[in-house]
Design a protein around this motif. Structure first.
Motif, PDB file in Angstrom:
ATOM      1  N   ASP A   1      18.419 -23.089 -30.836  1.00 41.27           N
ATOM      2  CA  ASP A   1      19.670 -23.681 -31.299  1.00 41.27           C
ATOM      3  C   ASP A   1      19.492 -24.532 -32.553  1.00 41.27           C
ATOM      4  OD1 ASP A   1      22.400 -23.748 -30.844  1.00 41.27           O
ATOM      5  OD2 ASP A   1      22.317 -25.618 -29.730  1.00 41.27           O
TER       6      ASP A   1
ATOM      7  N   SER B   1      18.389 -17.419 -28.535  1.00 42.26           N
ATOM      8  CA  SER B   1      18.439 -18.141 -27.273  1.00 42.26           C
ATOM      9  C   SER B   1      18.793 -17.215 -26.121  1.00 42.26           C
ATOM     10  CB  SER B   1      19.490 -19.251 -27.367  1.00 42.26           C
ATOM     11  OG  SER B   1      19.670 -19.880 -26.125  1.00 42.26           O
TER      12      SER B   1
ATOM     13  N   CYS C   1      25.165 -19.621 -30.946  1.00 41.16           N
ATOM     14  CA  CYS C   1      23.940 -20.336 -31.306  1.00 41.16           C
ATOM     15  C   CYS C   1      24.066 -20.970 -32.685  1.00 41.16           C
ATOM     16  CB  CYS C   1      22.752 -19.381 -31.334  1.00 41.16           C
ATOM     17  SG  CYS C   1      22.216 -18.841 -29.734  1.00 41.16           S
TER      18      CYS C   1
END
Length: 87
Positions: A38, A57, A65
């Motif tokens: 992130d 992610s 993200c």
């Protein structure tokens, strides 16, 4: 599992990886690659021996993200996924 945060710099002989974001008040340096789920943020420069990935992610879809890699200077490394913002 979560993020990595430091008031000053983050340095590793091998790679740096976080399930969420990576943030440092100063620089981020890794002998191998840097990977964050992130976003990546450094007050100074970012240096990686190989590749840099931001926004990959298992927790979020690619639309949700944060894909930014924010720093004053990209010193070394190839951005393979993410958006570089020189601040």
């Amino acid at each position: 599992g979560d993020g990595i945060s430091a008031g000053r710099g983050i340095s590793a002989g091998d790679g740096i990886s976080a399930g969420l974001g990576i943030s440092a008040g100063r620089g981020i340096s890794a002998g191998d690659g840097i990977s964050a789920g992130d976003g990546i943020s450094a007050g100074d420069g970012i240096s990686a021996g190989f590749r840099i990935f931001a926004g990959i992610s298992v927790f979020y879809s690619s639309e949700n993200c944060v894909k930014t890699i924010k720093c004053k200077e990209l010193l070394h490394g190839e951005i393979c996924y993410g958006d570089l913002i020189i601040d």
